[in-house]
Design a protein around this motif. Sequence first.
Motif, PDB file in Angstrom:
ATOM      1  N   HIS A 172     -46.746 -15.878  45.264  1.00  0.00           N
ATOM      2  CA  HIS A 172     -48.075 -15.923  45.478  1.00  0.00           C
ATOM      3  C   HIS A 172     -48.421 -17.090  44.241  1.00  0.00           C
ATOM      4  N   GLY A 173     -48.336 -18.111  44.493  1.00  0.00           N
ATOM      5  CA  GLY A 173     -49.091 -19.276  43.454  1.00  0.00           C
ATOM      6  C   GLY A 173     -48.252 -19.449  42.180  1.00  0.00           C
ATOM      7  N   ARG A 174     -47.213 -18.353  41.976  1.00  0.00           N
ATOM      8  CA  ARG A 174     -46.594 -18.494  40.501  1.00  0.00           C
ATOM      9  C   ARG A 174     -44.986 -18.656  40.645  1.00  0.00           C
ATOM     10  N   GLN A 175     -44.523 -18.948  39.541  1.00  0.00           N
ATOM     11  CA  GLN A 175     -42.988 -19.129  39.456  1.00  0.00           C
ATOM     12  C   GLN A 175     -42.454 -18.531  38.246  1.00  0.00           C
ATOM     13  N   TYR A 176     -41.550 -17.649  38.295  1.00  0.00           N
ATOM     14  CA  TYR A 176     -41.270 -16.889  37.290  1.00  0.00           C
ATOM     15  C   TYR A 176     -39.565 -16.928  36.974  1.00  0.00           C
ATOM     16  N   ILE A 177     -39.107 -16.904  35.761  1.00  0.00           N
ATOM     17  CA  ILE A 177     -37.674 -16.703  35.545  1.00  0.00           C
ATOM     18  C   ILE A 177     -37.634 -15.531  35.307  1.00  0.00           C
ATOM     19  N   ASN A 178     -36.669 -14.702  36.197  1.00  0.00           N
ATOM     20  CA  ASN A 178     -36.126 -13.353  35.671  1.00  0.00           C
ATOM     21  C   ASN A 178     -35.181 -13.572  34.682  1.00  0.00           C
ATOM     22  N   LEU A 179     -35.712 -12.980  33.364  1.00  0.00           N
ATOM     23  CA  LEU A 179     -34.896 -13.098  32.242  1.00  0.00           C
ATOM     24  C   LEU A 179     -33.947 -11.981  32.442  1.00  0.00           C
ATOM     25  N   SER A 180     -34.131 -11.119  32.887  1.00  0.00           N
ATOM     26  CA  SER A 180     -33.200  -9.857  33.001  1.00  0.00           C
ATOM     27  C   SER A 180     -32.036 -10.298  33.671  1.00  0.00           C
ATOM     28  N   ASN A 181     -32.125 -10.952  35.115  1.00  0.00           N
ATOM     29  CA  ASN A 181     -31.113 -11.439  35.814  1.00  0.00           C
ATOM     30  C   ASN A 181     -30.314 -12.557  35.086  1.00  0.00           C
ATOM     31  N   PHE A 182     -31.084 -13.390  34.483  1.00  0.00           N
ATOM     32  CA  PHE A 182     -30.371 -14.308  33.502  1.00  0.00           C
ATOM     33  C   PHE A 182     -29.475 -13.578  32.377  1.00  0.00           C
ATOM     34  N   GLY A 183     -29.819 -12.606  31.918  1.00  0.00           N
ATOM     35  CA  GLY A 183     -28.915 -11.822  30.869  1.00  0.00           C
ATOM     36  C   GLY A 183     -27.576 -11.555  31.409  1.00  0.00           C
ATOM     37  N   LYS A 184     -27.377 -11.388  32.801  1.00  0.00           N
ATOM     38  CA  LYS A 184     -26.448 -10.825  33.555  1.00  0.00           C
ATOM     39  C   LYS A 184     -25.420 -12.099  33.753  1.00  0.00           C
ATOM     40  N   THR A 185     -25.803 -13.314  33.569  1.00  0.00           N
ATOM     41  CA  THR A 185     -24.860 -14.213  33.753  1.00  0.00           C
ATOM     42  C   THR A 185     -23.639 -14.267  32.879  1.00  0.00           C
ATOM     43  N   ILE A 186     -22.856 -15.445  32.908  1.00  0.00           N
ATOM     44  CA  ILE A 186     -21.629 -15.402  31.968  1.00  0.00           C
ATOM     45  C   ILE A 186     -22.622 -16.216  30.659  1.00  0.00           C
ATOM     46  N   PHE A 187     -22.429 -15.491  29.648  1.00  0.00           N
ATOM     47  CA  PHE A 187     -23.266 -16.196  28.387  1.00  0.00           C
ATOM     48  C   PHE A 187     -24.646 -15.998  28.490  1.00  0.00           C
ATOM     49  N   GLY A 188     -25.084 -15.042  29.227  1.00  0.00           N
ATOM     50  CA  GLY A 188     -26.453 -14.922  29.325  1.00  0.00           C
ATOM     51  C   GLY A 188     -27.380 -14.507  28.415  1.00  0.00           C
ATOM     52  N   LYS A 189     -26.822 -13.526  27.362  1.00  0.00           N
ATOM     53  CA  LYS A 189     -27.430 -13.230  26.223  1.00  0.00           C
ATOM     54  C   LYS A 189     -27.742 -14.189  25.389  1.00  0.00           C
ATOM     55  N   LYS A 190     -26.506 -14.974  25.078  1.00  0.00           N
ATOM     56  CA  LYS A 190     -26.631 -16.310  24.225  1.00  0.00           C
ATOM     57  C   LYS A 190     -27.773 -17.224  25.020  1.00  0.00           C
ATOM     58  N   ILE A 191     -27.450 -17.595  26.031  1.00  0.00           N
ATOM     59  CA  ILE A 191     -28.532 -18.284  26.632  1.00  0.00           C
ATOM     60  C   ILE A 191     -30.271 -18.039  26.439  1.00  0.00           C
ATOM     61  N   LEU A 192     -30.328 -16.819  26.480  1.00  0.00           N
ATOM     62  CA  LEU A 192     -31.553 -16.131  26.325  1.00  0.00           C
ATOM     63  C   LEU A 192     -32.024 -16.280  24.951  1.00  0.00           C
ATOM     64  N   LYS A 193     -31.167 -16.231  24.146  1.00  0.00           N
ATOM     65  CA  LYS A 193     -31.461 -16.379  22.579  1.00  0.00           C
ATOM     66  C   LYS A 193     -31.584 -17.781  22.356  1.00  0.00           C
ATOM     67  N   SER A 194     -31.164 -19.014  23.239  1.00  0.00           N
ATOM     68  CA  SER A 194     -31.389 -20.270  22.981  1.00  0.00           C
ATOM     69  C   SER A 194     -32.686 -20.799  23.527  1.00  0.00           C
ATOM     70  N   PHE A 195     -33.469 -20.013  24.406  1.00  0.00           N
ATOM     71  CA  PHE A 195     -34.753 -20.357  24.764  1.00  0.00           C
ATOM     72  C   PHE A 195     -35.726 -20.581  23.694  1.00  0.00           C
ATOM     73  N   GLY A 196     -35.580 -20.182  22.494  1.00  0.00           N
ATOM     74  CA  GLY A 196     -36.553 -20.363  21.470  1.00  0.00           C
ATOM     75  C   GLY A 196     -36.602 -22.254  21.279  1.00  0.00           C
ATOM     76  N   ASP A 197     -35.400 -22.428  21.460  1.00  0.00           N
ATOM     77  CA  ASP A 197     -35.346 -24.067  21.172  1.00  0.00           C
ATOM     78  C   ASP A 197     -36.308 -24.794  22.013  1.00  0.00           C
ATOM     79  N   VAL A 198     -36.467 -24.118  23.222  1.00  0.00           N
ATOM     80  CA  VAL A 198     -37.304 -24.971  24.364  1.00  0.00           C
ATOM     81  C   VAL A 198     -38.670 -24.518  24.049  1.00  0.00           C
ATOM     82  N   ASP A 199     -39.064 -23.222  23.724  1.00  0.00           N
ATOM     83  CA  ASP A 199     -40.463 -22.887  23.140  1.00  0.00           C
ATOM     84  C   ASP A 199     -40.262 -21.730  22.459  1.00  0.00           C
TER      85      ASP A 199
END
Length: 909
Positions: A406-433
């Motif tokens: 409905h007009g938006r695009q979201y990253i599902n951070l919860s699902n991302f956390g379930k990928t390989i190295f997901g939690k480490k990737i989430l922690k690195s998001f601070g480098d982007v924003d």
Amino acid sequence: RSHQEPNPTIMSNDSVRERPLYYVFGDGDRSTSPSSPPVLTEVGGKALSLIESAASALPVPPGLVLTIDFFDPWLRDATALPEWADFVGAGKSAGRYLCDAVKTACAKTLVPTEGQRKVLDEALEKAFGAGDPGLVAVRSSSPEEDLVGSSFAGGYDTTLGVASDDLVAAIVASFVSMFDHRVVQYKLQHNMRVDAPRIAVVVQRQIASDVSGVAFSLNPANNCYDEAVISANFGLGESVVSGIVTPDSYVVDKSKEPPTIVSKKIGEKDEAIFLVAEDGGTQKVKNDNPSAQALTDDRVLEVAALVGRVGELRGGAPLDIEWAYCGDELFLLQARPITGYFPLLPEMITEPGKEKRLYTDLIVMSQGFSDPFSVLGLDLWHGMMRKAKPEMFGGEGKECLLWKIHGRQYINLSNFGKTIFGKKILKSFGDVDASLGRAIDSVDIDEYIPSSVPVGAKGFAWRATKNVSRMLPYMLKGFFKDADDSIKPYKEWSENMMELCQDSNFMKDESFGNVWEVLINKWDDSLPMIGSMLVGLISSTQVKKLFSGNKEAEDVIDSLFMDLEGNPTSEMGHAMLCLASFPELQEIQTSNVFVHKLEERTLSDDFMAAYSDYMKRYGCRGMKEIDIATPRTHENIKEFFKGLKKIDKQNNAINNVVERRDAAYQKLLAIATKARRQKSFVKHATRIKKLMGYREYPKYMYVVLVSSMRRRALSIGRKFVAQGRMECIEQIFDLTIDQITEAQTDPGIDLMAHVRESMSHYATMKHVKEYPLVFDSRGKIIRGKRKTAEGDEEGVLYGDPISCGTITGRAKILLNPYEKSLEYGEVLVTRFTEPSWTPIFINAAAVIMEVGGPLQHGAIIAREYGIPCVSGIENATSLINDGDLVEVCGTSGYAKIINHGQGTKQDSN
């Protein structure tokens, strides 16, 4: 429960039923059953809520509602006044003086007619019984008030502790408050009519409360659906509503069983307001023990339960109530929808107490704007993201890592956390924003990780590896070949793609979907070439490591990234400055003359050649340019001319940027030579200059593609309108790719049904002005906390460092690029920027933004032009006024208000 005045001349517009002149509520023994229930247009939002609450056995004090029709005689008299004619004649410019004149004239002339007096007496007897009704509260109830999209909070009058002798005066006060300047201005701001006022009035038994206040069914501080927030003080709730004290504040977690108080903040309640029992009215008194808790814990939970019951009656919609305790009895005085909250889309909500999901808004994070995409715009963008980021698409909807809805695009951070190295990737998001990083760091991420692996998280690493492997050959070319040679294939591809997109005969008779499929696949063919650009980014990291710890080098290293080759937005700025500098353009004073000269081709050949080249390359750009529904520069030449005229040709950020970059290069070369690292420095600096600027090109070429598809969409839209299948051309953007394509061959498809369905989904979010960056599936907005140094100065606003340097200048607040001129040397203060702001950056001495990370347009252009820039300063456009003298430090990431100028927040809006 109501009494219906037997007056057959008052009929509703949509039926033949007689319309009541009053309703009573809250006391079944003295009320009669209505022939039909009240409707909003008769009694207004506040009264309808009270009537429904009383009918549902909620503890509502008895009362009555004088309907809108009751006030017809007064409204006729009011609109016949000369003051009313002056008010209506002023239109949108009606100020406080005209509003007050109407109020004063009405207050002097309005008295109940004989019929009104009879109806009022009858209603009072049915509501309160025979004799003196005692003290009552008199409140307005407008059909436009206390609704989901409009609150009018504090606009209409309420009179408490009204004795019988003062009742008519209180009713008049509520009636004339619909002409109040605050009400009129609110209507104008929300595009409501001001020349057709309507109002009903509630007369309700006054509760002599010992303790009272307000309660919210969600937490207004963080939008959490699971938390009820209660404010309380002794006496009447007026002290809480009017803000004369700091009340107690209690937060209750409703999702726990049993509900639990999770926070208590006892306010210094110096004063309270109580009824004057003998004569009516109210009085302020000093609280004997201002720091005493106004509510016991049991009563806090009882109020939370009441707001929950009211919420259930309203279908779960967020609301706030006014409540009061008289002795041990709890009363509900008012209930109204909360208007200023972020409504979570139903598909994103999880049940209370169940596993929660954490989301980030990709468009807010990467593009900076909050407006939703059009239906077609999001369909195209999502298709592009499938090509660019295939690792994000292992499924659809909430199971996917990237969700369009409905007009938006979201990253599902919860699902991302379930990928390989997901939690480490989430922690690195601070480098982007940095704001995203702070938000993630502020929560227990395990609380949001799903118990099972979602479909979208499976195979993520393999998909990501395949995507990167496509780029490896070009990365190797970038490392081992000359920089110019490595980027040459991409430059050739982009020129060919631009020619193709501007070819009016390309796939002329093909369907919309087929053309899109061909173009997006050609765009996808270029993505492996991004490998060459990544070499430039890697070199930028290497250069920073090379000079790490060298203060002299770190002070100038950002200047090395100024005005890089291949940055299309930077090059657009240069092209605009070139056009603005033509003497013949400087002599033209109006946009109409400019357009006429273009049409007649009376401008010089040199100018026409420069102008044509600009439009070929950048005419596709504009505000929210990634959305196909937004107009392009080539569609509004007059606005483009105005932008050119606002550029300061002599003093601007572009004129000396090359010199500053070259000076930084020489200084860094000298430092590297001294350290015997000059060969490494020259290699990496060359790659940065030749390759790194092209990192903006893939998005730019997507905009070129979208502009081409926009022309096709508008052409198809004209045909659909001519066939009577759509009401206006722009409704083509309310359809998906498949819907347009199917409708081109099937004339039986009901396009307006598709449009209505699409727009119904958008209606939930239509009042949202600013979308949060991070939130969870229970509505909680996650902001995180910024770390600040001990002993920070008062008046310093902290953000994130984006582009280094320190500048002091006068602030200019802009919410869109051309609402007013930004003069050379002024500091641009805005919410966010995008490529259409480029000419504004040319004049800016520094930039302050509320939203935006280091990879957004504003950050990139600020670095390209060498402009100090700070982002992530919340509410900067409210805290800083036009004319304020501010110091902006893009190196440390702060803005300091040195002194206030003559401007105001109103000026900037």
